[in-house]
Design a protein around this motif. Structure first.
Motif, short mmCIF file in Angstrom:
data_model
loop_
_atom_site.label_atom_id
_atom_site.label_comp_id
_atom_site.label_asym_id
_atom_site.label_seq_id
_atom_site.Cartn_x
_atom_site.Cartn_y
_atom_site.Cartn_z
N ALA A 250 -25.97 -18.21 1.60
CA ALA A 250 -24.97 -18.79 2.37
C ALA A 250 -24.17 -19.78 1.57
CB ALA A 250 -25.89 -19.56 3.33
N ARG B 60 -20.27 -19.61 1.18
CA ARG B 60 -19.41 -20.62 1.16
C ARG B 60 -18.18 -21.20 0.06
NH1 ARG B 60 -23.14 -24.87 4.72
NH2 ARG B 60 -23.28 -23.56 6.40
N ASP C 63 -20.37 -22.42 10.16
CA ASP C 63 -20.58 -22.41 11.53
C ASP C 63 -21.97 -22.88 11.70
OD1 ASP C 63 -20.88 -21.96 14.17
OD2 ASP C 63 -20.74 -19.82 14.11
N SER C 64 -22.27 -24.39 11.78
CA SER C 64 -23.58 -24.65 11.97
C SER C 64 -23.28 -26.16 12.70
CB SER C 64 -24.13 -25.11 10.54
OG SER C 64 -23.44 -26.24 9.78
N ARG C 65 -24.54 -26.55 13.00
CA ARG C 65 -24.36 -27.84 13.91
C ARG C 65 -24.11 -29.05 12.96
NH1 ARG C 65 -29.51 -30.74 16.92
NH2 ARG C 65 -28.18 -32.61 17.30
N GLU C 66 -24.29 -29.18 11.90
CA GLU C 66 -24.06 -30.40 11.22
C GLU C 66 -22.49 -30.45 10.96
OE1 GLU C 66 -27.63 -28.73 10.91
OE2 GLU C 66 -26.43 -28.08 9.21
N ASP D 58 -27.07 -25.09 20.44
CA ASP D 58 -27.40 -23.55 21.09
C ASP D 58 -26.69 -23.26 22.32
OD1 ASP D 58 -29.05 -23.51 18.84
OD2 ASP D 58 -30.81 -24.09 19.83
N SER E 36 -23.26 -22.71 21.20
CA SER E 36 -23.22 -21.49 20.41
C SER E 36 -23.11 -20.34 21.37
CB SER E 36 -24.28 -21.29 19.49
OG SER E 36 -23.84 -21.79 18.15
N HIS F 217 -21.48 -12.98 9.79
CA HIS F 217 -20.99 -13.80 8.83
C HIS F 217 -20.52 -13.28 7.49
CE1 HIS F 217 -21.85 -17.81 10.20
NE2 HIS F 217 -23.12 -17.56 10.27
#
Length: 374
Positions: free
Chosen positions: A5, A9, A56-59, A133, A136, A217
């Motif tokens: 990952a 990036r 594409d992540s919550r953080e 979630d 998403s 991804h």
């Protein structure tokens, strides 16, 4: 997984930085045409889209809540850009046309649908993004499904346009090797493949299908690679983008021009006389523009006379004369010391491949078989 990952990036960020540098180079070196603006726009858009996808992540979205759903809006630009780039490059028309603006409609509609979300205060977005979630899941809602369908539709439209363009070329050029633009079709097919894989990944995530979820991804690796390939094409083959004379694709067939039969016969007769006397087909770069000028005729009248009287496109009409010339030389003892390729070039052909195809088509056999005939 974590290492893959983060490598992904870095790759995407590098892609974005390189695209920016490349765009700057293009802008400073070339005269800015609509094609260049569209290409740079497309490359920046794709790179930024890949960036949003890679993070594409919550953080990430808790830190940058205002970037959430930007990727939804960007998707509505992908299809129109692909189509307009194809159209501009194939027609050799680097300017803007009125109907280009119509292709902004999907973006405007999508923008209006997303406006309430973009206008929400940041803390309200943060509260909603807290339930990542749930948010998403909305990524896989009707709007993005519509965006996917739109992109596929636009790529198919671009391929159809390419096909029409190829036919139009044959009424203007006697040699289309240089202008075949095979790479545009490759570009469109690769994009279509990517969008289909994206669609599989999209529904894989939506319905939680194992294996397919990973497509989503890593598909962007290919997309960023495509951006590099486009950049490479631009830098190594600038003539593909800048030095092509325009080809107008006829939208209506000749019935509308209403040239009477008598006049068509007269034009065709003077054309045949001119061909006998001047052998214009020996000019490898012969175009219908050159011939119309020599005969002092409007190009579309000449084109209509050739199409209706010979039943051939300009391309086939001229190449049939070149084949006759080659046949004569292949049988003439005076030219017996020449290779078949030399005869092909002397007869007006620009490439061996075109010569072989045309010869087989009009003579019904290969040039070497013809030369061996008693």
């Amino acid at each position: 997984g974590m290492i893959a990952a983060s490598l992904f990036r870095y790759y995407v960020i590098a892609g974005l930085i390189n695209t920016t540098v490349f765009a700057f180079l293009l802008i400073t070196h070339k005269k800015i045409t609509a094609t260049i603006i569209l290409l740079i726009g497309f490359m920046m858009l794709i790179s930024f889209q890949a960036l949003l996808n890679a993070f594409d992540s919550r953080e990430f979205f808790m830190n940058y809540p205002n970037l959430s759903r930007v990727s939804w809006l960007q998707l509505s630009l992908v299809g129109p850009l692909i189509y307009l780039i194809t159209k501009k490059i194939s027609e050799g028309n680097s300017g803007w046309q009125k109907d280009d603006a119509l292709h902004a409609i999907p973006f405007i509609v999508c923008g209006c649908i997303l406006l309430p979300w973009f206008l929400k205060p940041t803390d309200e977005k943060l509260q909603l993004l807290h339930h990542f979630d749930v948010v998403s899941q909305q990524d896989f809602g009707w709007l993005n499904q519509a965006n996917l369908a739109l992109i596929i539709g636009y790529i198919i439209l671009a391929l159809w346009h390419q096909q029409k363009y190829k036919q139009a070329l044959k009424n203007v050029y006697s040699d289309i090797e240089k202008r075949k633009l095979k790479w545009i079709r490759q570009f469109l097919y690769v994009l279509l493949g990517i969008v289909i894989i994206s669609g599989l990944g999209f529904y894989g995530r939506k319905w939680d299908i194992p294996v397919l979820t990973n497509f989503y991804h890593y598909n962007y690796i290919i997309i960023v690679a495509i951006v590099y390939w486009l950049a490479y094409k631009l830098l190594t083959s600038p003539d593909l983008f800048w030095q092509l004379p325009p080809v107008d694709i006829p939208s209506k067939k000749y019935e509308k021009s209403g040239l009477p039969e008598v006049e068509l016969n007269t034009i065709y007769k003077s054309l045949l006389e001119y061909i006998e006397a001047d052998k214009p087909y020996l000019d490898t770069d012969l175009t219908i523009y050159k011939m119309a000028e020599a005969l002092e005729l409007p190009r579309h009248h000449l084109s209509q006379a050739i199409n209706t009287k010979s039943g051939k496109s300009f391309y086939d009409f001229i190449n049939s004369y070149r084949v006759e010339e080659a046949k004569r030389r292949l049988k003439d003892p005076e030219f017996s010391n020449l290779t078949i390729q030399a005869i092909a070039f002397d007869s007006g052909f620009n490439s061996k491949a075109t010569f072989n195809t045309a010869f087989s088509k009009f003579a019904g056999m290969t040039p070497s078989a013809y030369r061996k005939l008693p």
